[in-house]
Design an enzyme around this catalytic site. Structure first.
Site, PDB file in Angstrom:
ATOM      1  N   HIS A 138      25.430   2.178  44.020  1.00  0.00           N
ATOM      2  CA  HIS A 138      24.919   3.071  44.596  1.00  0.00           C
ATOM      3  C   HIS A 138      24.786   3.451  46.123  1.00  0.00           C
ATOM      4  O   HIS A 138      25.258   2.690  46.772  1.00  0.00           O
ATOM      5  CB  HIS A 138      23.104   2.963  44.329  1.00  0.00           C
TER       6      HIS A 138
ATOM      7  N   HIS B 167      22.083   2.232  52.821  1.00  0.00           N
ATOM      8  CA  HIS B 167      23.136   1.362  52.748  1.00  0.00           C
ATOM      9  C   HIS B 167      23.994   1.891  51.698  1.00  0.00           C
ATOM     10  O   HIS B 167      23.486   2.783  50.623  1.00  0.00           O
ATOM     11  CB  HIS B 167      22.796   0.075  52.286  1.00  0.00           C
TER      12      HIS B 167
ATOM     13  N   GLU C 128      25.966  -3.411  50.696  1.00  0.00           N
ATOM     14  CA  GLU C 128      25.200  -4.436  49.759  1.00  0.00           C
ATOM     15  C   GLU C 128      26.147  -4.588  48.735  1.00  0.00           C
ATOM     16  O   GLU C 128      26.940  -3.679  48.343  1.00  0.00           O
ATOM     17  CB  GLU C 128      23.978  -3.816  48.892  1.00  0.00           C
TER      18      GLU C 128
END
Ligand code: CO
Length: 134
Positions: free
Chosen positions: A7, A79, A130
């Site tokens: 994502h 992020h 991430e």
């Protein structure tokens, strides 16, 4: 080592407005707002055919994204999340190359119930990264 883009997270000052824009103007499939008190955020997921967008809005007094929104009042990309098969092996390899893992370096259970780690943006072209074990 990294696999799919899981994502892209976007911090937003107005969750309802962001959800409505992606649903109505962009025609995307937008999920409900979900409070995640453990992470200090309320999230809305937008499902795209090849990945997801994750809207983040501060929840509570110590939200980790409050400072980001203070600096970026209109919102902004917060992020990107890449999938890995083995998060501890990925971490060890990254630490060997000199990358900084945020926090105590141990994976935490992230917004999707899977182990995640965050890497310092200054080590990755200015973008918070991430890693999520899938
Ligand atoms: Co994320």
């Amino acid at each position: 080592m990294i696999g799919r883009l899981n994502h892209v997270a976007i911090a937003v000052p107005d969750l309802e407005a962001a959800a409505a824009q992606y649903r109505d103007a962009l025609g995307a499939s937008v999920g409900p707002a979900v409070d995640q008190p453990d992470h200090g955020v309320t999230v809305v997921f937008v499902d795209l055919p090849n990945t997801k967008i994750e809207f983040l809005h501060p929840l509570g007094a110590d939200s980790p994204i409050a400072g980001f929104l203070a600096k970026n009042p209109a919102g902004g990309m917060h992020h990107v999340c890449y999938e890995v098969d083995d998060i501890r092996a990925a971490r060890d390899r990254l630490v060997e190359t000199g990358a900084r893992v945020l926090g105590d370096g141990e994976p935490k259970i992230g917004a999707h119930g899977k182990p995640v780690l965050f890497l310092h943006p200054k080590d990755f072209t200015g973008v918070l990264v991430e890693l999520e074990e899938v």
